[in-house]
Write a protein that holds these residues in place. Structure first.
Motif, PDB file in Angstrom:
ATOM      1  N   ILE A   1       0.915   5.022  -6.594  1.00 52.92           N
ATOM      2  CA  ILE A   1       0.418   4.402  -5.230  1.00 52.92           C
ATOM      3  C   ILE A   1      -0.250   5.164  -4.413  1.00 52.92           C
ATOM      4  N   GLU A  24      -4.468   3.786  -3.026  1.00 49.47           N
ATOM      5  CA  GLU A  24      -4.682   3.488  -1.167  1.00 49.47           C
ATOM      6  C   GLU A  24      -5.076   4.334  -0.829  1.00 49.47           C
ATOM      7  N   ARG A  71      -2.305  -3.234  -4.904  1.00 45.47           N
ATOM      8  CA  ARG A  71      -3.609  -2.153  -3.943  1.00 45.47           C
ATOM      9  C   ARG A  71      -4.806  -2.347  -3.991  1.00 45.47           C
ATOM     10  N   GLY A  98      -1.004  -8.315  -2.806  1.00 44.57           N
ATOM     11  CA  GLY A  98      -1.709  -7.072  -2.018  1.00 44.57           C
ATOM     12  C   GLY A  98      -2.683  -8.218  -0.937  1.00 44.57           C
TER      13      GLY A  98
END
Length: 382
Positions: free
Chosen positions: A13, A17, A77, A250
């Motif tokens: 993650i 990001e 994301r 997202g």
């Protein structure tokens, strides 16, 4: 179900990001969407270098051997950054189709290329008059020697103009709406008889209508079983539905954050409009919608990854997409309403999130389609 994340998933993650922060600032994304190609070769290479394209490729094929849950974490994301590169068609649908449907030599040859970013794949099933019907296939595949000859038209194939190969559904037997008689093929985009009409979609992405005119393919182009491809097709459509639902989460979360920040800074009657209770309630409703969609999306992703019950997997995917489609509409509309006129300007990110959510609402079936599926599941169980 255990929704807790492993250390590896948390690192995954954080890496995605970071990619979105560094490469997908709003102005950079808008400029990229306006280029002729609409995607970045450098960004695609970065996704490959990060191992993201290998997440659903088995370890013995040079991949990470992850699951749909890992793909959903990535897609959530990527959705927050409105990423344009064809991750879902290639790394989710393409990898899945090759893993479970391709002949061993084809699988061995292509999956490693997917993982390293050397092969892009598109998915072309829907037809101009087919709506969301999963088994309405008019594209024909007739036997020709050891292989087949394909003719027909597919509509709105996402990123098909960027693909090296295209997954195509065709009818090898049966009537137009029969489940029996459907076969999936993996064809070269540049094969003789394949023509594409590409265009920019309302959300800044790319799609194409694919026309097949006597396209000759060998027997090794078949994915799954000849005449028995409906099960694999449904599996891919369910993976696609969960994938775009995760992407929607997202985008909804990003639009909610943008909206709350705007409410805190926009003043009316001498105070920030975030102080008005009715607007607070609207912002909370936005959050509730995407959080509920998140729960259903990850439950569906876990079902696809872990369950051997086809009916359970299908029910979970249908429930997930039905809710995500509804939430995408409600959150998108609320975000625009709370922003007022600025929300619709091309220079502001809010309108771009709204456009992407509007597209996702209908991708791989809208709310009504998946509610109809849920009704069918209930009736069949009665």
């Amino acid at each position: 179900m255990d929704f807790s994340l492993s250390d590896e998933q948390q690192l995954l993650i954080e890496s995605v990001e970071r990619f979105v922060r560094n490469e997908y600032a709003f102005d950079a994304r808008r400029k990229l969407s306006e280029t002729e190609d609409g995607i970045s070769a450098r960004n695609w290479g970065t996704l490959a270098d990060m191992g993201l394209l290998a997440v659903m490729v088995p370890e013995d094929q040079g991949g990470i051997g992850g699951s749909m849950v890992d793909a959903a974490l990535i897609l959530e994301r990527l959705g927050g950054g409105l990423v344009l590169e064809p991750f879902m068609p290639t790394a989710v649908l393409g990898a899945r189709a090759l893993t479970v449907g391709a002949a061993a030599d084809v699988r061995d040859d292509l999956l490693g290329r997917v993982a390293e970013g050397a092969l892009k794949i598109a998915f072309a099933h829907y037809e101009p008059r087919g709506r969301y019907n999963r088994t309405r296939v008019t594209t024909k595949a007739e036997r020709s020697g050891e292989g087949f000859t394909l003719s027909g038209v597919k509509a709105v194939a996402r990123n098909a103009q960027h693909a090296d190969k295209i997954i195509v559904s065709a009818r090898t037997a049966g009537a137009e709406r029969d489940a029996d008689g459907i076969t999936l093929f993996l064809i070269d985009r540049d094969a003789d008889g394949v023509s594409l009409r590409g265009y920019r979609t309302v959300d800044g992405g790319r799609a194409a209508d694919v026309t097949l005119t006597n396209v000759a393919v060998g027997a090794d182009a078949v994915l799954g079983e000849v005449d028995g491809g409906a099960g694999l097709l449904s599996d891919l459509l369910d993976h696609g539905a969960v994938a775009v639902s995760a992407e929607a989460i997202g985008a909804m979360k990003a639009l909610h954050t943008l909206t709350v920040d705007y409410l805190k800074t926009r003043e009316q009657f001498g105070v920030a409009i975030a102080n008005f209770q009715v607007l607070q309630h609207a912002a909370v409703d936005m959050m509730n919608h995407f959080e509920q969609s998140r729960s259903l999306a990850y439950a569906a992703a876990m079902a696809l990854a872990e369950s051997d019950d086809d009916a359970q997997r299908a029910r979970a995917a249908a429930a997930c997409k039905a809710h995500a489609s509804r939430s995408a509409r409600l959150v998108g509309q609320a975000g625009i309403q709370l922003h007022g006129g600025i929300g619709m300007t091309e220079e502001y990110a809010g309108g771009h999130y709204f456009k992407r959510l509007t597209m996702i609402e209908g991708e791989f079936g809208d709310r009504d389609h998946h509610l109809d599926r849920m009704v069918g599941f209930i009736r069949s169980a009665a």
